[in-house]
Design a protein around this motif. Sequence first.
Motif, PDB file in Angstrom:
ATOM      1  N   ALA A   1       0.857  -1.179   0.000  1.00  0.00           N
ATOM      2  CA  ALA A   1       0.000   0.000   0.000  1.00  0.00           C
ATOM      3  C   ALA A   1       0.894   1.230   0.000  1.00  0.00           C
ATOM      4  N   GLU A   2       0.402   2.303  -0.613  1.00  0.00           N
ATOM      5  CA  GLU A   2       1.177   3.527  -0.544  1.00  0.00           C
ATOM      6  C   GLU A   2       0.677   4.353   0.637  1.00  0.00           C
ATOM      7  N   LEU A   3       1.584   4.702   1.508  1.00  0.00           N
ATOM      8  CA  LEU A   3       1.225   5.478   2.686  1.00  0.00           C
ATOM      9  C   LEU A   3       2.013   6.773   2.696  1.00  0.00           C
ATOM     10  N   ARG A   4       1.406   7.775   3.367  1.00  0.00           N
ATOM     11  CA  ARG A   4       2.201   8.953   3.666  1.00  0.00           C
ATOM     12  C   ARG A   4       2.987   8.685   4.945  1.00  0.00           C
ATOM     13  N   TYR A   5       4.070   9.423   5.090  1.00  0.00           N
ATOM     14  CA  TYR A   5       4.982   9.252   6.236  1.00  0.00           C
ATOM     15  C   TYR A   5       4.218   9.320   7.566  1.00  0.00           C
ATOM     16  N   PHE A   6       3.335  10.302   7.703  1.00  0.00           N
ATOM     17  CA  PHE A   6       2.618  10.414   8.982  1.00  0.00           C
ATOM     18  C   PHE A   6       1.673   9.238   9.190  1.00  0.00           C
ATOM     19  N   GLU A   7       1.151   8.693   8.085  1.00  0.00           N
ATOM     20  CA  GLU A   7       0.254   7.534   8.224  1.00  0.00           C
ATOM     21  C   GLU A   7       1.044   6.291   8.657  1.00  0.00           C
ATOM     22  N   ALA A   8       2.293   6.230   8.271  1.00  0.00           N
ATOM     23  CA  ALA A   8       3.135   5.109   8.706  1.00  0.00           C
ATOM     24  C   ALA A   8       3.357   5.177  10.224  1.00  0.00           C
ATOM     25  N   VAL A   9       3.508   6.407  10.738  1.00  0.00           N
ATOM     26  CA  VAL A   9       3.610   6.588  12.195  1.00  0.00           C
ATOM     27  C   VAL A   9       2.337   6.071  12.854  1.00  0.00           C
ATOM     28  N   THR A  10       1.202   6.530  12.347  1.00  0.00           N
ATOM     29  CA  THR A  10      -0.085   6.150  12.940  1.00  0.00           C
ATOM     30  C   THR A  10      -0.272   4.635  12.927  1.00  0.00           C
ATOM     31  N   GLN A  11       0.042   4.018  11.791  1.00  0.00           N
ATOM     32  CA  GLN A  11      -0.137   2.561  11.687  1.00  0.00           C
ATOM     33  C   GLN A  11       0.731   1.815  12.690  1.00  0.00           C
ATOM     34  N   ALA A  12       1.968   2.247  12.801  1.00  0.00           N
ATOM     35  CA  ALA A  12       2.861   1.574  13.743  1.00  0.00           C
ATOM     36  C   ALA A  12       2.322   1.703  15.168  1.00  0.00           C
ATOM     37  N   LEU A  13       1.893   2.908  15.531  1.00  0.00           N
ATOM     38  CA  LEU A  13       1.354   3.125  16.878  1.00  0.00           C
ATOM     39  C   LEU A  13       0.102   2.280  17.093  1.00  0.00           C
ATOM     40  N   GLN A  14      -0.769   2.305  16.104  1.00  0.00           N
ATOM     41  CA  GLN A  14      -2.043   1.580  16.234  1.00  0.00           C
ATOM     42  C   GLN A  14      -1.788   0.081  16.417  1.00  0.00           C
ATOM     43  N   GLU A  15      -0.910  -0.463  15.590  1.00  0.00           N
ATOM     44  CA  GLU A  15      -0.652  -1.903  15.665  1.00  0.00           C
ATOM     45  C   GLU A  15      -0.018  -2.296  16.990  1.00  0.00           C
ATOM     46  N   GLU A  16       0.915  -1.477  17.457  1.00  0.00           N
ATOM     47  CA  GLU A  16       1.590  -1.828  18.710  1.00  0.00           C
ATOM     48  C   GLU A  16       0.656  -1.667  19.905  1.00  0.00           C
ATOM     49  N   MET A  17      -0.233  -0.673  19.843  1.00  0.00           N
ATOM     50  CA  MET A  17      -1.202  -0.503  20.942  1.00  0.00           C
ATOM     51  C   MET A  17      -2.201  -1.654  20.972  1.00  0.00           C
ATOM     52  N   ALA A  18      -2.589  -2.112  19.775  1.00  0.00           N
ATOM     53  CA  ALA A  18      -3.528  -3.233  19.711  1.00  0.00           C
ATOM     54  C   ALA A  18      -2.860  -4.523  20.184  1.00  0.00           C
ATOM     55  N   ARG A  19      -1.574  -4.620  19.960  1.00  0.00           N
ATOM     56  CA  ARG A  19      -0.835  -5.838  20.280  1.00  0.00           C
ATOM     57  C   ARG A  19      -0.496  -5.944  21.766  1.00  0.00           C
ATOM     58  N   ASP A  20      -0.244  -4.779  22.416  1.00  0.00           N
ATOM     59  CA  ASP A  20       0.291  -4.792  23.779  1.00  0.00           C
ATOM     60  C   ASP A  20      -0.384  -3.679  24.579  1.00  0.00           C
ATOM     61  N   ASP A  21      -1.190  -4.067  25.568  1.00  0.00           N
ATOM     62  CA  ASP A  21      -1.945  -3.020  26.264  1.00  0.00           C
ATOM     63  C   ASP A  21      -1.095  -2.214  27.251  1.00  0.00           C
ATOM     64  N   ARG A  22       0.188  -2.528  27.332  1.00  0.00           N
ATOM     65  CA  ARG A  22       1.081  -1.689  28.141  1.00  0.00           C
ATOM     66  C   ARG A  22       1.536  -0.449  27.382  1.00  0.00           C
ATOM     67  N   VAL A  23       1.338  -0.466  26.050  1.00  0.00           N
ATOM     68  CA  VAL A  23       1.760   0.679  25.233  1.00  0.00           C
ATOM     69  C   VAL A  23       0.724   1.790  25.364  1.00  0.00           C
ATOM     70  N   PHE A  24       1.178   2.998  25.681  1.00  0.00           N
ATOM     71  CA  PHE A  24       0.242   4.126  25.692  1.00  0.00           C
ATOM     72  C   PHE A  24       0.957   5.390  25.228  1.00  0.00           C
ATOM     73  N   LEU A  25       0.141   6.338  24.744  1.00  0.00           N
ATOM     74  CA  LEU A  25       0.686   7.562  24.131  1.00  0.00           C
ATOM     75  C   LEU A  25       0.279   8.773  24.947  1.00  0.00           C
ATOM     76  N   PHE A  26       1.155   9.731  24.987  1.00  0.00           N
ATOM     77  CA  PHE A  26       0.768  11.007  25.597  1.00  0.00           C
ATOM     78  C   PHE A  26       1.665  12.108  25.071  1.00  0.00           C
ATOM     79  N   GLY A  27       1.133  13.324  25.186  1.00  0.00           N
ATOM     80  CA  GLY A  27       1.867  14.488  24.706  1.00  0.00           C
ATOM     81  C   GLY A  27       0.885  15.626  24.471  1.00  0.00           C
ATOM     82  N   GLU A  28       1.436  16.698  23.914  1.00  0.00           N
ATOM     83  CA  GLU A  28       0.614  17.901  23.710  1.00  0.00           C
ATOM     84  C   GLU A  28      -0.247  17.735  22.469  1.00  0.00           C
ATOM     85  N   ASP A  29      -1.554  17.754  22.638  1.00  0.00           N
ATOM     86  CA  ASP A  29      -2.501  17.667  21.517  1.00  0.00           C
ATOM     87  C   ASP A  29      -2.424  16.357  20.733  1.00  0.00           C
ATOM     88  N   VAL A  30      -2.024  15.292  21.391  1.00  0.00           N
ATOM     89  CA  VAL A  30      -1.983  14.005  20.677  1.00  0.00           C
ATOM     90  C   VAL A  30      -3.353  13.330  20.635  1.00  0.00           C
TER      91      VAL A  30
END
Lengths: 325, 324
Positions: free
Chosen positions: B2-31
């Motif tokens: 699939a062709e992805l934009r760079y930011f979408e590759a970030v999102t996919q990686a985060l999404q997959e890892e969060m779905a895989r491991d419930d210890r993964v969590f995100l935080f920051g300004e306006d995330v």
Amino acid sequence: MAIPAASQLKLYKNMLLMRRFEEGAAEGYADGFIGGFMHLYIGQEAVAAGAISSLNHDDYVIATYRDHAHALARGTPPEALMAELYGRETGVCKGKGGSMHFYDGSRYFVGGYAIVGGHLPIATGLALGIQMRNEDRVVMAFLGDGASNQGVFHESMNMAKLWDLPVVFLCENNFYGIATAVGTSSSYNEIHRKAQGYGIPGRVVDGMDVRAVRAACDEAVRYARQGSGPVLLEARCYRYQGHSMTDPGKYRSQAEADLWKKRDPIPRLARQLLEEGIATQAELDAAQVEANRIVEAAMQYAERSPEPSPAALYEDLFVENTFHG
Amino acid sequence: MAELRYFEAVTQALQEEMARDDRVFLFGEDVGLVGGTFRCTEGLMAEFGSRRVRDTPIAEAAIVGLAIGAAITGMRPVAELMTMNFAIVAMDQIVNHVSKMRYMFGGGVKLPLVIRAPAGGGTQKAAQHSHCIESWFVNTPGIRVVIPATPYDVKGLLKTSIRSEDPVLFIEHENLYSTRGEVPEEEYLLPFGVADIKRPGRDVTVVAWSRMLPEALKAADMLAREGIEVEVIDPRTLDPLDQDTILSSVARTHRAVIAEEGWRNVGVGAELAARIQEHLFYDLEAPVQRVAAADVPTPYARNLEKLALPDARDIADAVLKITL
């Protein structure tokens, strides 16, 4: 809630051990076994002893660079701590941390940190982790009066209250950040009042009275544990020595020091234990002999222990060091 | 693929890892609510909730400190700093704490945390919003520095970073977020410390990372028309560094150019040039060239900014200087 008799005797033994340990460390420093910066806790024993006795074994304790007593109160073996001061491989951090960086993960003592206030966001993060994992734990974060003027102190207080995290910030106010008095460095002399700006309960406690510290921490820990959010305690106390081994402490008057020493927490508790029939003089004497023996043994152990091997230089930097396989 | 934009590759990686491991969590300004200033966390709060995708106060030092504390408790935090410029506010936490703790505590603690931050200039953001300061962190032992340039590398390396037992500074680039690239549908991870030869060539080796990679590839196209075959290598991770791939390429081409967007003075290029001459002094046909930013705060005016920051033309000029 009254403190059980056995616990009170234990507090006494703990404070004796802390003091004797620091005296032994000072000897080791004078004899050239210990280098770098070392900050002694003599005079402040009631704070660490009382506060940490309020905790469960799996609550987190995080401390400053003046951290010897806190590790002792957590139960870390004195010989492993003395060996760390001596820079030996049997030290609690294999000789890589020294006086300011004790660490004992097995006892949830998650470190001594040497950047003033730098550990406070870490304390907040520990509490966030506890909350996210739905664990029945709290964080006891020790800080000095100087840390309350650092930006990260305020960032941490704000976040801790924002999410009602289970953390007790315990400010050990010994009235001096090295040589600068609280009155010339802090807009509030009463540090616990800084909690008001964040909607956090702030309390002051006599840090020279181990029973008072214990009672205040029992209440604060209960509050944090039940999910009500953070607390800021200010324990007023006094370090008898200079800021570190190289500080003669000339910025303080003898009269001021004498006044505080009259309130020394160790003889104070001894008197109370005798008057209330909780302990006999023979028991108290035996406790002193035992503390002396433990520290003497720790110093001998440290001196006998080997230095870290040269191979250790590159160890412990990362968990994962191979990437090609 | 699939062709992805760079930011979408970030999102996919985060999404997959969060779905895989419930210890993964995100935080920051306006995330959370708005999905990130650069859209990297779009949709994640809706999927995982506001506990695992958490908007924080503007307090960068505490954001990094939170990651440390949470990691000690057994979580796997991914902290976002809105830009690398704000990492400077958090330097004490990153340098004095994250990078030092495992060693100074004798290996007693492990910190499986990721700090994500986008770097870079080039769109008139002026002096305080254009930093490329990866060299500062490469100079600091104890933290991994991952700096991918393509959507494929972003996804594979971010997943590896999240699964790493060690702290990782994951540096994205603001001007690469909208670039596109092929990304496999199936799961993959990319190892740290393995450089990628983005374009093979026999005449000169150009080492480039982050936004300098597309610039180097552009330069290689330009030079190919003049008969010069450039080999372009992206180290992808600066700590650990795949020195072997770089050295074996230079041993073949006998010429090297290092291109970085950060400042020239004591930059990563200086370190790479030093290593190349240490190992290959007698194989070199020409002095190692560095292409980097002018040593001034990034200016606002469009023409001055263009002068200050390196581009394909500068890389091509550096190549020509040692190949003609």
